[in-house]
Write an enzyme that holds these catalytic residues in place. Structure first.
Site: not given
Ligand code: NAD
Length: 272
Positions: A108, A176, A180
């Site tokens: 994730n 990005y 994905k």
């Molecule tokens: P978030 O920023 O709340 O959480 C992401 C987490 O990943 C953070 O805790 C961060 O510290 C950790 N992280 C980042 N880089 C890292 C690394 N190099 N090593 C270890 N940990 C790392 O974001 P989220 O929205 O919960 O994102 C979770 C996933 O969902 C991601 O892959 C994101 O791309 C994807 N996503 C998010 C959305 C959205 O709208 N929020 C939409 C589609 C996909």
């Protein structure tokens, strides 16, 4: 006419389990947003969870949140930058040494950096490389390291988190979106290569979700976007994605393999 229940002891048509209790999971990016929601939900379902993230303070917070409710053995914190070579193997080793097994891998962790065709070269190179390393390469590395454990599990599960950016696109998110789309390709290839009875590989494409990642957008802009683009006219919650992840992890989801599942309020099927 009255229909009555079949007598006790009659044959049951339903045979597949909807319980993940007793499993061990590794969830990356588990210190925040969807990863944190997933770690909590799995723990609530009786799974022991390896909470893996870059953010040391928040890893400690999430482990404390889970162990306060479910006891000291319910979660292990692992601080790791998964974009670095070697970190993925170390994380798997720590979680399996602690858990004694690994049933579920939730890939994730992710970052979203602004880039595209017009940023200067140095910024583009840095953004591209880091985005690919964290969002895509780490997922492949984690699966490779976790594979012997997942194959030994009765119901091994990999859930990769991609994005609707793998299906549709936003300007200035080139790396990005590419990363994905890469996650969906990785998922399909792994599903064909390693998917079998007892081991599945699937992928979720979240739409706009309220997390730290989308905090940078002003509330009014998010509300307008949701009204215009999402049939359900709102952002999703981290838990709504976590619940889909849990569904894919159930032993009962045994014939779902190589699926790419949007959790987006209908955003990607909207035509007008
Ligand atoms: P978030 O920023 O709340 O959480 C992401 C987490 O990943 C953070 O805790 C961060 O510290 C950790 N992280 C980042 N880089 C890292 C690394 N190099 N090593 C270890 N940990 C790392 O974001 P989220 O929205 O919960 O994102 C979770 C996933 O969902 C991601 O892959 C994101 O791309 C994807 N996503 C998010 C959305 C959205 O709208 N929020 C939409 C589609 C996909």
């Amino acid at each position: 006419m009255t229909v009555t229940a079949s007598p006790a002891g009659g044959a049951r048509l339903t045979t597949l389990s909807r319980s993940v209790a007793g499993s061990v999971a590794l969830v990356t990016g588990a210190a925040s947003g969807m990863g944190r929601a997933t770690a909590h939900l799995l723990a609530d379902e009786g799974v022991r969870v390896g909470v893996v993230d870059l953010d040391e303070a928040r890893v400690g917070d999430v482990v404390a949140e889970i162990t306060d409710v479910h006891g000291p053995d319910a979660a292990l914190g692992v601080v790791a930058d998964l974009g670095g070579v070697g970190a993925c193997g170390d994380a798997v080793e720590q979680v399996t040494a602690w858990g004694g097994r690994l049933d579920i891998l939730v890939n994730n962790a992710g970052i979203s950096l602004v880039d595209g065709a017009r940023v200067d070269e140095e910024d583009f190179e840095a953004s591209w490389e880091r985005t690919m390393a964290v969002n895509l390469t780490s997922q492949a590395r984690l699966v490779r390291h976790a594979l012997p454990h997942l194959e030994a599990a009765p119901a091994g599960r990999v859930v990769n988190i991609a994005s609707t950016e793998a299906i549709v696109a936003t300007a200035s998110l080139a790396a990005y979106a590419a990363s994905k789309a890469g996650v969906t390709g990785l998922t399909r290839s792994l599903a064909v290569e390693i998917g079998r009875d007892g081991l599945t590989v699937n992928c979720i494409c979240p739409g706009p979700i309220e997390t730290a990642m989308t905090e940078r957008f002003p509330g009014e802009a998010k509300a307008t976007y949701a009204r215009r683009r999402v049939p359900m006219r709102r952002y999703g919650s981290a838990e709504e994605v976590a619940q889909m992840t849990l569904n894919l992890c159930l032993p009962a989801s045994s014939y779902v393999n190589g699926a790419v599942i949007p959790v987006d309020g209908g955003m990607t099927v909207r035509h007008t």
